[in-house]
Design a protein around this motif. Structure first.
Motif, PDB file in Angstrom:
ATOM      1  N   ALA A 119       0.962  -1.461   0.328  1.00 56.11           N
ATOM      2  CA  ALA A 119      -0.139   0.198   0.298  1.00 56.11           C
ATOM      3  C   ALA A 119       0.898   1.368   0.080  1.00 56.11           C
ATOM      4  O   ALA A 119       0.133   2.569   0.053  1.00 56.11           O
ATOM      5  CB  ALA A 119      -1.250   0.409   1.114  1.00 56.11           C
ATOM      6  N   LYS A 120       2.441   1.275   0.251  1.00 53.26           N
ATOM      7  CA  LYS A 120       3.327   2.313   0.441  1.00 53.26           C
ATOM      8  C   LYS A 120       2.922   3.156  -0.917  1.00 53.26           C
ATOM      9  O   LYS A 120       2.648   5.048  -0.493  1.00 53.26           O
ATOM     10  CB  LYS A 120       4.434   1.840   0.743  1.00 53.26           C
ATOM     11  CG  LYS A 120       5.240   3.210   0.916  1.00 53.26           C
ATOM     12  CD  LYS A 120       6.687   2.125   1.643  1.00 53.26           C
ATOM     13  CE  LYS A 120       7.363   3.504   2.402  1.00 53.26           C
ATOM     14  NZ  LYS A 120       8.782   2.782   2.878  1.00 53.26           N
ATOM     15  N   PRO A 121       3.058   2.870  -1.792  1.00 53.80           N
ATOM     16  CA  PRO A 121       2.781   4.053  -3.261  1.00 53.80           C
ATOM     17  C   PRO A 121       1.653   4.613  -2.707  1.00 53.80           C
ATOM     18  O   PRO A 121       0.930   5.609  -3.011  1.00 53.80           O
ATOM     19  CB  PRO A 121       2.023   3.145  -4.437  1.00 53.80           C
ATOM     20  CG  PRO A 121       3.266   1.594  -3.999  1.00 53.80           C
ATOM     21  CD  PRO A 121       2.403   1.712  -2.536  1.00 53.80           C
ATOM     22  N   LEU A 122       0.194   4.193  -2.201  1.00 55.25           N
ATOM     23  CA  LEU A 122      -1.152   4.240  -1.943  1.00 55.25           C
ATOM     24  C   LEU A 122      -0.607   6.217  -1.135  1.00 55.25           C
ATOM     25  O   LEU A 122      -1.508   6.824  -0.855  1.00 55.25           O
ATOM     26  CB  LEU A 122      -1.593   4.037  -1.430  1.00 55.25           C
ATOM     27  CG  LEU A 122      -2.591   3.417  -2.125  1.00 55.25           C
ATOM     28  CD1 LEU A 122      -2.979   2.177  -1.579  1.00 55.25           C
ATOM     29  CD2 LEU A 122      -3.330   3.789  -3.318  1.00 55.25           C
ATOM     30  N   ALA A 123       0.195   6.187  -0.186  1.00 52.38           N
ATOM     31  CA  ALA A 123       0.523   6.948   0.549  1.00 52.38           C
ATOM     32  C   ALA A 123       0.856   8.810   0.569  1.00 52.38           C
ATOM     33  O   ALA A 123      -0.195   9.508   1.161  1.00 52.38           O
ATOM     34  CB  ALA A 123       2.554   7.401   1.410  1.00 52.38           C
ATOM     35  N   PRO A 124       1.090   9.303  -0.936  1.00 48.30           N
ATOM     36  CA  PRO A 124       0.909  10.588  -1.726  1.00 48.30           C
ATOM     37  C   PRO A 124      -0.483  11.232  -1.320  1.00 48.30           C
ATOM     38  O   PRO A 124      -1.313  12.890  -1.630  1.00 48.30           O
ATOM     39  CB  PRO A 124       1.672  10.563  -2.717  1.00 48.30           C
ATOM     40  CG  PRO A 124       2.732   9.892  -2.348  1.00 48.30           C
ATOM     41  CD  PRO A 124       2.007   8.764  -1.771  1.00 48.30           C
ATOM     42  N   VAL A 125      -1.602   9.577  -2.009  1.00 50.87           N
ATOM     43  CA  VAL A 125      -2.862   9.569  -2.349  1.00 50.87           C
ATOM     44  C   VAL A 125      -3.523  10.557  -0.683  1.00 50.87           C
ATOM     45  O   VAL A 125      -4.375  11.108  -1.067  1.00 50.87           O
ATOM     46  CB  VAL A 125      -3.540   8.973  -2.806  1.00 50.87           C
ATOM     47  CG1 VAL A 125      -5.046   9.007  -3.148  1.00 50.87           C
ATOM     48  CG2 VAL A 125      -2.365   8.887  -4.577  1.00 50.87           C
ATOM     49  N   LEU A 126      -3.177   9.219   0.008  1.00 50.78           N
ATOM     50  CA  LEU A 126      -3.810   9.490   1.226  1.00 50.78           C
ATOM     51  C   LEU A 126      -3.278  10.850   2.139  1.00 50.78           C
ATOM     52  O   LEU A 126      -4.148  11.754   2.796  1.00 50.78           O
ATOM     53  CB  LEU A 126      -3.329   8.757   2.226  1.00 50.78           C
ATOM     54  CG  LEU A 126      -3.911   7.199   1.897  1.00 50.78           C
ATOM     55  CD1 LEU A 126      -3.235   5.660   2.687  1.00 50.78           C
ATOM     56  CD2 LEU A 126      -5.755   7.020   1.899  1.00 50.78           C
ATOM     57  N   LYS A 127      -2.505  11.550   2.091  1.00 55.00           N
ATOM     58  CA  LYS A 127      -2.439  12.791   2.165  1.00 55.00           C
ATOM     59  C   LYS A 127      -2.989  13.841   2.014  1.00 55.00           C
ATOM     60  O   LYS A 127      -3.180  15.231   2.515  1.00 55.00           O
ATOM     61  CB  LYS A 127      -0.802  13.163   1.596  1.00 55.00           C
ATOM     62  CG  LYS A 127      -0.064  12.886   2.239  1.00 55.00           C
ATOM     63  CD  LYS A 127       1.636  12.874   2.480  1.00 55.00           C
ATOM     64  CE  LYS A 127       3.077  12.371   2.909  1.00 55.00           C
ATOM     65  NZ  LYS A 127       4.112  12.573   2.460  1.00 55.00           N
ATOM     66  N   ARG A 128      -4.287  13.655   0.859  1.00 60.57           N
ATOM     67  CA  ARG A 128      -4.681  15.216   0.546  1.00 60.57           C
ATOM     68  C   ARG A 128      -6.245  14.782   1.237  1.00 60.57           C
ATOM     69  O   ARG A 128      -7.465  15.694   1.058  1.00 60.57           O
ATOM     70  CB  ARG A 128      -5.047  14.736  -0.999  1.00 60.57           C
ATOM     71  CG  ARG A 128      -3.805  14.258  -2.310  1.00 60.57           C
ATOM     72  CD  ARG A 128      -4.598  14.065  -2.776  1.00 60.57           C
ATOM     73  NE  ARG A 128      -3.203  13.841  -4.709  1.00 60.57           N
ATOM     74  CZ  ARG A 128      -3.278  13.269  -5.597  1.00 60.57           C
ATOM     75  NH1 ARG A 128      -4.318  13.152  -6.269  1.00 60.57           N
ATOM     76  NH2 ARG A 128      -2.543  13.504  -6.017  1.00 60.57           N
ATOM     77  N   PHE A 129      -6.414  13.662   1.951  1.00 61.90           N
ATOM     78  CA  PHE A 129      -8.056  13.107   2.972  1.00 61.90           C
ATOM     79  C   PHE A 129      -7.641  13.933   4.425  1.00 61.90           C
ATOM     80  O   PHE A 129      -8.562  13.285   5.243  1.00 61.90           O
ATOM     81  CB  PHE A 129      -8.308  11.646   2.436  1.00 61.90           C
ATOM     82  CG  PHE A 129      -8.779  11.474   1.110  1.00 61.90           C
ATOM     83  CD1 PHE A 129      -9.922  11.824   0.558  1.00 61.90           C
ATOM     84  CD2 PHE A 129      -7.292  10.774   0.414  1.00 61.90           C
ATOM     85  CE1 PHE A 129      -9.866  11.426  -0.878  1.00 61.90           C
ATOM     86  CE2 PHE A 129      -7.703  10.522  -1.139  1.00 61.90           C
ATOM     87  CZ  PHE A 129      -8.763  10.996  -1.330  1.00 61.90           C
ATOM     88  N   GLY A 130      -7.346  14.987   4.444  1.00 68.88           N
ATOM     89  CA  GLY A 130      -7.147  15.664   5.428  1.00 68.88           C
ATOM     90  C   GLY A 130      -6.524  15.047   6.970  1.00 68.88           C
ATOM     91  O   GLY A 130      -5.776  14.178   6.350  1.00 68.88           O
ATOM     92  N   THR A 131      -7.114  15.565   8.259  1.00 70.71           N
ATOM     93  CA  THR A 131      -6.024  14.670   9.181  1.00 70.71           C
ATOM     94  C   THR A 131      -5.321  13.470   9.276  1.00 70.71           C
ATOM     95  O   THR A 131      -4.734  12.382   9.079  1.00 70.71           O
ATOM     96  CB  THR A 131      -6.246  15.341  10.355  1.00 70.71           C
ATOM     97  OG1 THR A 131      -6.679  16.992  10.680  1.00 70.71           O
ATOM     98  CG2 THR A 131      -6.100  14.999  11.689  1.00 70.71           C
TER      99      THR A 131
END
Length: 455
Positions: A140-152
């Motif tokens: 799931a590590k490649p998803l980290a930049p995407v997750l940062k867009r979803f708030g705290t």
């Protein structure tokens, strides 16, 4: 500080202890000079003095924790730098731990926050679960930049993935409970002399993220003629859940460890309980306080706490005659590096220097082993790891990590040495040079293999 607790309130042992701590504070503000969050944010409520006022108001008025109090207590790293600075001896550690327990009992956090905390409490203290979660994190590590867009909460999940290592951690060579005596020298018929017997904490997160650390420690201690035992039934020290306010979970973990170590103490005996993660060491040395109200465990917990020692603390206390000496031709790394050519920046974990007051011992051991050891500017400041802080407060943790790495860069080292797996993981997430445990470097210098990160 004047307090106004009722007799009924003071009948509670935890409240009575906090009241005594509060009374020691004289409002001097020395703590603000060394508090990382106050230095970053400039808000009095993000300093120890400000948090003390919040805690006092909350406890005196018997009110549930409000969002403002929760926010500022949550931002506390528990780095304990304030305790090193305080001229009045205020035990801020016990006070903020009580506040976190009180918050856990009286406040209802948002659902996403509760779920994340529950997930951390159910995974991190259990090595098998933690290892399985890391395997999932790799994918799931490649998803980290995407997750940062979803708030705290998205940023918190991204922090979890960012901190995951790039590949599956190796398993320990000495993973199974049992006894590991000094090896029999070739050609010898008599067993080697036993200069001591210690229990080694396997731990939880470290046994997954840095299993090689305890392997190196066993080799190092064996060279000194020390028998090492990994007791059956020992597990997480309880620090991770304790700092999230889950006091009962922490006490259960402490009792399990006390039982495991007590069996060894009553059996063949122990000279020490050696710990290679300083965050765990600070907690285990406090078991006597944590279990003070448990009539079945209070005395045993005090005895266990008295035996607990960081590996560098234990090695420093040994007879110099039995300490393993540096070898003349240690195995070189891939770049031909040997200890005598390496410049080491020593990062002193907060739990080491502020929690356990161990400051000089690791540096002296490394220097005696042939390394060129250098202090880091602003060495008292936290790196931002602080247990689960770098997950629950990722923005502040990243700022602290980057500040720490900037100061380390001023030393221009070849290696960063540290004595706590949390700090090592935190620094490695942003460093471009190896971050190696002190015990691994000492093992290498005295005949062990080259630490993995140096290759």
């Amino acid at each position: 500080m004047q307090t106004n607790f009722s007799l009924a309130q003071l009948a509670d042992a935890a409240t009575a202890e906090s009241e005594a701590i509060l009374r020691k504070c004289v409002h001097c503000g020395f703590c603000t000079a060394t508090c990382p969050t106050f230095q970053m944010l400039g808000d009095e409520l993000d300093s120890p003095r400000g948090r003390i006022y919040l805690i006092k108001d909350m406890l005196e008025n018997d009110r549930p924790a409000d969002p403002r109090t929760i926010k500022h207590i949550d931002r506390c790293l528990s780095c304990l730098s304030c305790m090193t600075t305080c001229p009045s001896g205020v035990n801020y550690m016990h006070l903020v731990d009580h506040a976190r327990t009180y918050i856990e009992m009286t406040a209802k956090r948002p659902l996403a926050d509760r779920l994340l905390r529950q997930m951390l409490a159910m995974i991190l203290p259990y090595p098998a679960r933690f290892r399985a979660s890391l395997m999932a994190a790799f994918w799931a590590k490649p998803l980290a930049p995407v997750l940062k867009r979803f708030g705290t909460h998205g940023r918190r999940l991204a922090a979890l993935l960012t901190l995951a290592p790039a590949r599956a951690p190796a398993r320990a060579l000495h993973a199974a409970p049992g006894t590991y005596p000094p090896p029999q020298p070739a050609g010898e018929t008599q067993a080697p002399a036993r200069n001591g017997r210690v229990a080694l904490l396997s731990g939880c997160a470290q046994s997954v993220l840095g299993a090689h650390i305890n392997d190196a420690t066993i080799r190092l201690l064996n060279r000194a003629g020390i028998e090492v035992v990994l007791p059956r039934g020992e597990g997480c020290c309880g620090a991770l859940v304790h700092h999230m306010g889950r006091e009962h979970d922490a006490m259960d973990a402490a009792r399990a460890n006390v039982d495991a170590w007590w069996t060894e103490m009553e059996g063949e005996g122990l000279d020490a309980i050696v710990i290679t993660a300083s965050g765990c060491g600070t907690t285990i040395k406090d078991y006597g306080f944590l279990l003070r109200e448990d009539e079945n465990y209070a005395e045993k917990a005090r005895a266990v706490a008295a035996l607990a020692k960081d590996v560098t603390e234990y090695l420093t206390g040994l007879d110099p005659e039995i300490l393993p000496a540096p070898v003349e031709n240690p195995v070189a790394g891939a770049r031909g590096l040997v200890p005598s050519t390496l410049k080491v920046a020593y990062h002193s974990a907060c739990s080491m220097q502020h929690g356990q007051k161990i400051k000089q011992e690791p540096k002296t051991l490394l220097t005696n082993a042939g390394f060129s050891v250098h202090d880091v500017p602003e060495g008292h400041m936290c790196c931002g790891s602080a247990g689960t802080y770098n997950i629950l407060q990722p923005e502040l943790a990243t700022r602290l990590r980057d500040r720490k790495l900037e100061n380390i860069a001023k030393v221009s080292p070849d290696i960063i040495a540290a004595g706590n797996i949390g700090c090592m993981t935190q620094l490695a997430s942003g460093a471009d040079i190896p971050v190696i445990h002190t015990a691994e470097l000492l093992d290498w210098a005295t005949g062990g293999p080259v630490p993995e990160g140096v290759r």
